[in-house]
Design a protein around this motif. Structure first.
Motif: not given
Length: 196
Positions: A1-24
């Protein structure tokens, strides 16, 4: 059993953010009640190579290139590689925007659950005006035995063992009226190269 948190902030770009606005929008339990926006993709990972299954019908949108690139980068991350044994996995990826406003509360999950694989990664990509949305992990055999309970920050990823833990995210509302929204990417990994 395990859990772990870490940062993915360096992988989040403008294209990824915009892609949520395109969801129906997807309708909820009541007719014409929009409660979320969802994209879904399935595929296979072998080492750091990903192949995606683009066939079949789904009630959800297909994942765009920005989401697929994010998942590929995340699975190649040294933190993930160190914590997740194995080289081959079946992937199920959800891209989800939940929102709440003066008329409705957002319910990101319907109680404690498991994804059906070996490991799950939950990443908060963005959020606005959110009050609530606490992530909780409990033992699979006893949901009252909490092992993790806190809000994830934007850019933070929670990696968990989906065989021994069950997870839940509490409902959320706007902090000060208006609209609150929260964007997530959830990756479920089911090992296919050996018994997990």
């Amino acid at each position: 059993m395990y859990h772990h948190t870490f940062s993915s902030v360096d992988k989040i770009g403008k294209g990824l953010l915009r892609s949520f606005d395109e969801l129906t929008p997807n309708t909820g339990f009541k007719d014409d009640d929009i409660v979320r926006y969802v994209g879904l993709g399935t595929g296979h990972a072998k080492g750091t190579a990903l192949t995606w299954n683009d066939e079949g019908d789904s009630p959800y949108d297909r994942l765009g290139p920005a989401v697929r690139d994010f998942v590929a980068e995340q699975l190649a991350d040294d933190t993930v590689r160190a914590k997740v044994p194995g080289e081959e996995f079946r992937l199920t990826v959800f891209q989800v925007r939940n929102y709440a406003d003066d008329k409705q509360i957002a319910r990101p999950s319907q109680g404690f659950h498991q994804g059906g694989g070996d490991h799950v990664l939950v990443t908060v990509v963005a959020e606005e005006d959110v009050n609530g949305a606490v992530h909780m992990l409990a033992l699979a055999e006893d949901e009252s035995a909490l092992v993790f309970e806190r809000r994830l920050g934007v850019g933070e990823t929670l990696l968990l063992d989906d065989r021994t833990l069950t997870h839940h995210c509490t409902p959320f509302t706007p902090k000060a009226g208006g609209r609150a929204q929260r964007d997530l990417i959830i990756v479920s990994l089911a090992r296919t190269d050996a018994d997990g």
